[in-house]
Design a protein around this motif. Sequence first.
Motif, mmCIF file in Angstrom:
data_model
loop_
_atom_site.group_PDB
_atom_site.id
_atom_site.type_symbol
_atom_site.label_atom_id
_atom_site.label_comp_id
_atom_site.label_asym_id
_atom_site.label_seq_id
_atom_site.Cartn_x
_atom_site.Cartn_y
_atom_site.Cartn_z
ATOM 1 N N THR A 55 7.943 74.852 47.680
ATOM 2 C CA THR A 55 8.351 73.985 48.779
ATOM 3 C C THR A 55 8.038 74.690 50.091
ATOM 4 N N VAL A 56 7.514 73.944 51.046
ATOM 5 C CA VAL A 56 7.246 74.482 52.379
ATOM 6 C C VAL A 56 8.181 73.792 53.361
ATOM 7 N N LEU A 57 8.863 74.614 54.161
ATOM 8 C CA LEU A 57 9.725 74.106 55.220
ATOM 9 C C LEU A 57 9.135 74.500 56.563
ATOM 10 N N VAL A 58 9.173 73.588 57.520
ATOM 11 C CA VAL A 58 8.776 73.886 58.899
ATOM 12 C C VAL A 58 10.007 73.642 59.753
ATOM 13 N N ASP A 59 10.490 74.695 60.381
ATOM 14 C CA ASP A 59 11.733 74.643 61.151
ATOM 15 C C ASP A 59 12.862 74.020 60.337
ATOM 16 N N GLY A 60 12.943 74.416 59.072
ATOM 17 C CA GLY A 60 14.022 73.974 58.194
ATOM 18 C C GLY A 60 13.840 72.611 57.572
ATOM 19 N N GLU A 61 12.753 71.914 57.917
ATOM 20 C CA GLU A 61 12.514 70.577 57.367
ATOM 21 C C GLU A 61 11.465 70.624 56.274
ATOM 22 N N ASP A 62 11.757 69.951 55.186
ATOM 23 C CA ASP A 62 10.830 69.827 54.070
ATOM 24 C C ASP A 62 9.602 69.059 54.550
ATOM 25 N N ILE A 63 8.410 69.616 54.371
ATOM 26 C CA ILE A 63 7.205 68.959 54.888
ATOM 27 C C ILE A 63 6.926 67.630 54.220
ATOM 28 N N ALA A 64 7.447 67.441 53.025
ATOM 29 C CA ALA A 64 7.225 66.184 52.316
ATOM 30 C C ALA A 64 8.393 65.222 52.499
ATOM 31 N N SER A 65 9.370 65.615 53.301
ATOM 32 C CA SER A 65 10.522 64.765 53.637
ATOM 33 C C SER A 65 11.184 64.165 52.409
#
Length: 123
Positions: A55-65
């Motif tokens: 899983t990749v998070l950008v600023d704590g958000e899952d990139i796949a939402s």
Amino acid sequence: MRVELIFDPDCPNVEATRQQLSRALQEVGLAEQWVEWDRQDPKSPPYFRRYGSPTVLVDGEDIASQGTREDEVSCCRLYQDSEGKFRGTPSGETLRHALDRRRASGSIESVAARKAARSTWIG
């Protein structure tokens, strides 16, 4: 901006995700830097165990939402591509979109902008 990769050490999709992430960061002009979290390491934040691997998070958000689950999971993560097919790694398009969305919100600076600011400050 904080980019994080959450993974299980035995996940067959981790290396391909690292490569996609590196390429996406290059393509949007950002430094190839991220934090990696081994879900099985006791030093990793417990809430990361809610995510599948990788899983990749950008600023704590899952990139796949796709959000998180309330309980711990021990599973592979699947991503749906633009053609509706499922795969074990996020697409470059998904990664670039997440990074560009952060750039548009003004929460990150490009590598070029940081270099320009640094040279202006020094000079």
